[in-house]
Write a protein that holds these residues in place. Structure first.
Motif, PDB file in Angstrom:
ATOM      1  N   ALA A  85      -8.033  -7.954  -3.436  1.00  0.00           N
ATOM      2  CA  ALA A  85      -8.596  -7.850  -1.880  1.00  0.00           C
ATOM      3  C   ALA A  85      -9.886  -8.481  -1.641  1.00  0.00           C
ATOM      4  CB  ALA A  85      -9.010  -6.372  -1.518  1.00  0.00           C
ATOM      5  N   GLU A  86     -10.870  -8.426  -2.636  1.00  0.00           N
ATOM      6  CA  GLU A  86     -12.069  -9.106  -2.570  1.00  0.00           C
ATOM      7  C   GLU A  86     -11.930 -10.792  -2.711  1.00  0.00           C
ATOM      8  OE1 GLU A  86     -15.801  -8.032  -4.546  1.00  0.00           O
ATOM      9  OE2 GLU A  86     -14.357  -6.802  -5.691  1.00  0.00           O
ATOM     10  N   GLY A  87     -10.778 -11.251  -3.188  1.00  0.00           N
ATOM     11  CA  GLY A  87     -10.655 -12.829  -3.392  1.00  0.00           C
ATOM     12  C   GLY A  87     -11.059 -13.163  -4.768  1.00  0.00           C
ATOM     13  N   ALA A  88     -11.561 -11.993  -5.561  1.00  0.00           N
ATOM     14  CA  ALA A  88     -11.940 -12.314  -6.972  1.00  0.00           C
ATOM     15  C   ALA A  88     -10.929 -12.696  -8.048  1.00  0.00           C
ATOM     16  CB  ALA A  88     -13.105 -11.438  -7.576  1.00  0.00           C
ATOM     17  N   ALA A  89      -9.784 -12.278  -7.735  1.00  0.00           N
ATOM     18  CA  ALA A  89      -8.480 -12.614  -8.251  1.00  0.00           C
ATOM     19  C   ALA A  89      -7.281 -12.877  -7.326  1.00  0.00           C
ATOM     20  CB  ALA A  89      -7.996 -11.382  -9.092  1.00  0.00           C
ATOM     21  N   HIS A  90      -6.432 -13.782  -7.682  1.00  0.00           N
ATOM     22  CA  HIS A  90      -5.394 -14.137  -7.075  1.00  0.00           C
ATOM     23  C   HIS A  90      -4.049 -13.388  -7.258  1.00  0.00           C
ATOM     24  CE1 HIS A  90      -7.438 -17.981  -7.629  1.00  0.00           C
ATOM     25  NE2 HIS A  90      -7.153 -18.178  -6.541  1.00  0.00           N
ATOM     26  N   LEU A  91      -3.927 -12.873  -8.354  1.00  0.00           N
ATOM     27  CA  LEU A  91      -2.692 -11.979  -8.624  1.00  0.00           C
ATOM     28  C   LEU A  91      -2.781 -10.753  -9.558  1.00  0.00           C
ATOM     29  CD1 LEU A  91      -0.583 -15.018  -9.739  1.00  0.00           C
ATOM     30  CD2 LEU A  91      -0.271 -13.808  -7.668  1.00  0.00           C
ATOM     31  N   TYR A  92      -2.325  -9.675  -9.277  1.00  0.00           N
ATOM     32  CA  TYR A  92      -2.110  -8.632 -10.145  1.00  0.00           C
ATOM     33  C   TYR A  92      -0.628  -8.130 -10.296  1.00  0.00           C
ATOM     34  CZ  TYR A  92      -2.221  -3.510 -11.484  1.00  0.00           C
ATOM     35  OH  TYR A  92      -2.129  -2.301 -12.230  1.00  0.00           O
ATOM     36  N   PRO A  93      -0.044  -8.784 -11.346  1.00  0.00           N
ATOM     37  CA  PRO A  93       1.207  -8.275 -11.518  1.00  0.00           C
ATOM     38  C   PRO A  93       1.120  -6.914 -12.573  1.00  0.00           C
ATOM     39  CG  PRO A  93       0.641  -9.960 -13.441  1.00  0.00           C
ATOM     40  CD  PRO A  93      -0.594  -9.657 -12.317  1.00  0.00           C
ATOM     41  N   ARG A  94       1.816  -6.025 -12.068  1.00  0.00           N
ATOM     42  CA  ARG A  94       1.923  -4.602 -12.701  1.00  0.00           C
ATOM     43  C   ARG A  94       3.322  -4.367 -13.249  1.00  0.00           C
ATOM     44  NH1 ARG A  94      -1.209  -0.365 -14.183  1.00  0.00           N
ATOM     45  NH2 ARG A  94       0.203   0.999 -15.781  1.00  0.00           N
ATOM     46  N   LEU A  95       3.635  -4.845 -14.579  1.00  0.00           N
ATOM     47  CA  LEU A  95       4.798  -4.815 -15.092  1.00  0.00           C
ATOM     48  C   LEU A  95       5.303  -3.797 -15.787  1.00  0.00           C
ATOM     49  CD1 LEU A  95       5.132  -8.713 -15.718  1.00  0.00           C
ATOM     50  CD2 LEU A  95       5.581  -7.524 -13.576  1.00  0.00           C
ATOM     51  N   GLY A  96       4.978  -2.618 -15.315  1.00  0.00           N
ATOM     52  CA  GLY A  96       5.045  -1.376 -16.147  1.00  0.00           C
ATOM     53  C   GLY A  96       4.966  -0.074 -15.197  1.00  0.00           C
ATOM     54  N   PRO A  97       5.263   1.020 -15.509  1.00  0.00           N
ATOM     55  CA  PRO A  97       5.110   1.872 -14.612  1.00  0.00           C
ATOM     56  C   PRO A  97       3.970   2.584 -14.105  1.00  0.00           C
ATOM     57  CG  PRO A  97       5.542   2.948 -16.821  1.00  0.00           C
ATOM     58  CD  PRO A  97       5.546   1.416 -16.944  1.00  0.00           C
ATOM     59  N   THR A  98       3.918   3.071 -12.723  1.00  0.00           N
ATOM     60  CA  THR A  98       2.816   3.506 -12.174  1.00  0.00           C
ATOM     61  C   THR A  98       3.365   4.779 -11.315  1.00  0.00           C
ATOM     62  OG1 THR A  98       2.724   1.988 -10.257  1.00  0.00           O
ATOM     63  CG2 THR A  98       1.437   1.610 -12.170  1.00  0.00           C
ATOM     64  N   MET A  99       2.565   5.468 -10.568  1.00  0.00           N
ATOM     65  CA  MET A  99       2.885   6.752  -9.684  1.00  0.00           C
ATOM     66  C   MET A  99       2.518   6.249  -8.269  1.00  0.00           C
ATOM     67  SD  MET A  99       4.988   8.640 -11.715  1.00  0.00           S
ATOM     68  CE  MET A  99       4.919  10.027 -10.421  1.00  0.00           C
ATOM     69  N   GLU A 100       2.843   6.816  -7.314  1.00  0.00           N
ATOM     70  CA  GLU A 100       2.651   6.346  -5.800  1.00  0.00           C
ATOM     71  C   GLU A 100       1.158   6.682  -5.734  1.00  0.00           C
ATOM     72  OE1 GLU A 100       4.769   8.113  -2.741  1.00  0.00           O
ATOM     73  OE2 GLU A 100       6.642   7.330  -3.464  1.00  0.00           O
ATOM     74  N   TRP A 101       0.410   7.692  -6.184  1.00  0.00           N
ATOM     75  CA  TRP A 101      -0.816   7.857  -6.180  1.00  0.00           C
ATOM     76  C   TRP A 101      -1.714   7.027  -6.793  1.00  0.00           C
ATOM     77  CZ3 TRP A 101       1.947  12.344  -7.338  1.00  0.00           C
ATOM     78  CH2 TRP A 101       2.514  12.470  -8.632  1.00  0.00           C
ATOM     79  N   ASP A 102      -1.203   6.019  -7.632  1.00  0.00           N
ATOM     80  CA  ASP A 102      -1.963   4.992  -8.305  1.00  0.00           C
ATOM     81  C   ASP A 102      -2.017   3.824  -7.430  1.00  0.00           C
ATOM     82  OD1 ASP A 102      -2.226   6.419 -11.021  1.00  0.00           O
ATOM     83  OD2 ASP A 102       0.150   5.797 -11.124  1.00  0.00           O
ATOM     84  N   THR A 103      -1.239   3.734  -6.444  1.00  0.00           N
ATOM     85  CA  THR A 103      -1.068   2.393  -5.620  1.00  0.00           C
ATOM     86  C   THR A 103      -1.501   2.561  -4.234  1.00  0.00           C
ATOM     87  OG1 THR A 103       1.167   2.685  -5.514  1.00  0.00           O
ATOM     88  CG2 THR A 103       0.347   1.248  -7.552  1.00  0.00           C
ATOM     89  N   ALA A 104      -1.169   3.591  -3.661  1.00  0.00           N
ATOM     90  CA  ALA A 104      -1.102   3.818  -2.186  1.00  0.00           C
ATOM     91  C   ALA A 104      -2.412   3.231  -1.498  1.00  0.00           C
ATOM     92  CB  ALA A 104      -0.666   5.207  -1.660  1.00  0.00           C
ATOM     93  N   ALA A 105      -3.488   3.886  -1.905  1.00  0.00           N
ATOM     94  CA  ALA A 105      -4.794   3.531  -1.457  1.00  0.00           C
ATOM     95  C   ALA A 105      -5.275   2.053  -1.701  1.00  0.00           C
ATOM     96  CB  ALA A 105      -5.816   4.227  -1.857  1.00  0.00           C
ATOM     97  N   GLY A 106      -5.120   1.519  -2.859  1.00  0.00           N
ATOM     98  CA  GLY A 106      -5.245   0.095  -3.166  1.00  0.00           C
ATOM     99  C   GLY A 106      -4.461  -0.901  -2.505  1.00  0.00           C
ATOM    100  N   GLN A 107      -2.989  -0.411  -2.193  1.00  0.00           N
ATOM    101  CA  GLN A 107      -2.263  -1.371  -1.207  1.00  0.00           C
ATOM    102  C   GLN A 107      -2.926  -1.414   0.200  1.00  0.00           C
ATOM    103  OE1 GLN A 107       1.812  -0.516  -1.597  1.00  0.00           O
ATOM    104  NE2 GLN A 107       2.541  -1.586   0.170  1.00  0.00           N
ATOM    105  N   ALA A 108      -3.305  -0.269   0.739  1.00  0.00           N
ATOM    106  CA  ALA A 108      -3.868  -0.348   1.965  1.00  0.00           C
ATOM    107  C   ALA A 108      -5.047  -1.268   2.096  1.00  0.00           C
ATOM    108  CB  ALA A 108      -4.221   1.027   2.328  1.00  0.00           C
ATOM    109  N   VAL A 109      -5.899  -1.143   1.085  1.00  0.00           N
ATOM    110  CA  VAL A 109      -7.054  -2.020   0.756  1.00  0.00           C
ATOM    111  C   VAL A 109      -6.760  -3.599   1.050  1.00  0.00           C
ATOM    112  CG1 VAL A 109      -9.181  -2.940  -0.215  1.00  0.00           C
ATOM    113  CG2 VAL A 109      -8.473  -0.293   0.292  1.00  0.00           C
ATOM    114  N   VAL A 110      -5.540  -3.763   0.185  1.00  0.00           N
ATOM    115  CA  VAL A 110      -4.983  -5.217  -0.186  1.00  0.00           C
ATOM    116  C   VAL A 110      -4.528  -5.629   1.325  1.00  0.00           C
ATOM    117  CG1 VAL A 110      -3.499  -6.659  -1.216  1.00  0.00           C
ATOM    118  CG2 VAL A 110      -4.702  -5.131  -2.645  1.00  0.00           C
ATOM    119  N   GLU A 111      -3.737  -4.983   1.705  1.00  0.00           N
ATOM    120  CA  GLU A 111      -2.994  -5.348   2.923  1.00  0.00           C
ATOM    121  C   GLU A 111      -3.882  -5.461   4.200  1.00  0.00           C
ATOM    122  OE1 GLU A 111       1.317  -3.551   2.118  1.00  0.00           O
ATOM    123  OE2 GLU A 111       0.347  -2.612   3.567  1.00  0.00           O
TER     124      GLU A 111
END
Length: 276
Positions: free
Chosen positions: A208-234
């Motif tokens: 979201a900051e622009g300090a990285a272009h990509l974050y591939p997560r090629l493994g399991p996570t849970m909804e609470w791991d990603t929901a807030a971060g996705q909102a910030v990214v979007e």
């Protein structure tokens, strides 16, 4: 900021105070949950603080440390809070500062607002319809009144950095063989790739900051791991796509376990990066 964002930030900061009280103690107990993930007193205290703030909204809460809620009850929810009281417990236990508090508001399966707070670092990220922002809390913020902190903090609009070399952020504790294969394929495509390791939801925040272009997560996570971060990214103009559906990740699903996903900074085309 709107009232719900303000409330979530208050909750995250107050939870962060409780987390640091445990973190700075001489010793804290660690036990394993049924999935062998660690649980500490800090997880539970953070959950209690956040739950006490969010319950005034009368919007249901789905928290990693809350009661398990069956899908036949959740399926009728058009709005809900999704909370990880302490994301990156493994980093916390190792006494790394790369752990966060994650609070997201989800509407019709889409995260419309998110707060990610890294209390040890003092980094606060939030994103909603008004955009994505980062604030760095002042020294000794733990001793200050939360309303005073929020009133006096200055948020920087995201993205706020430009990175010329293709930069990929990856998990500190979950760097899979598939991620390694992805990075090698990306090196063939881009020539040079800078790999950065971070814990917890800070990986999405770097995108979201622009300090990285990509974050591939090629493994399991849970909804609470990603929901807030996705909102910030979007909110920053970036995207987070479910690897299987090639569409934005949806929430409050029957199965709370996420599949693979790909997070991209603003201006990138996902079609260029399905490399596996």
């Amino acid at each position: 900021m709107n009232q719900q964002t303000h409330l979530a930030i208050e909750a995250a900061i107050e939870a962060g105070k409780e987390i640091l009280n445990v973190f700075n103690s001489d010793d804290f107990g660690v036990r394993l949950k049924s999935d062998d993930s660690p649980l500490t007193e800090a997880d539970l205290k953070s959950h209690q603080v956040i739950d006490s703030y969010l319950k005034v909204t009368n919007i249901p809460v789905l928290s990693e440390e809350g009661d398990a809620i069956e899908y036949n009850q959740r399926s009728g929810w058009t709005q809900l809070w999704i909370v990880d009281p302490l994301d990156g417990t493994k980093e916390f236990v190792k006494r790394s500062g790369e752990f966060t508090v994650n609070i997201a508001l989800v509407e019709k399966q889409k995260p419309i607002m998110g707060v990610v707070f890294a209390p040890y670092l003092g980094w606060l990220y939030w994103g909603d319809a008004a955009g994505a922002y980062k604030a760095e809390l002042v020294n000794n913020w733990q001793t200050k009144d939360v309303d005073e902190l929020i009133a006096n903090m200055t948020g920087v609009l995201l993205p706020c950095q430009e990175t010329e070399v293709c930069t990929v952020v990856a998990s500190v504790s979950h760097f899979s063989k598939e991620t390694e294969t992805f990075v090698k394929a990306l090196e063939e495509k881009e020539g040079t790739v800078n790999l950065v390791s971070r814990g917890s939801s800070l990986k999405m925040c770097l995108v979201a900051e622009g300090a990285a272009h990509l974050y591939p997560r090629l493994g399991p996570t849970m909804e609470w791991d990603t929901a807030a971060g996705q909102a910030v990214v979007e909110a920053s103009g970036g995207q987070l796509f479910d690897w299987h559906t090639k569409a934005p990740m949806k929430y409050n699903r029957k199965d709370l376990l996420n599949g693979w996903f790909l997070t991209l900074a603003r201006g990138l085309n996902a079609a260029d990066y399905w490399l596996l």
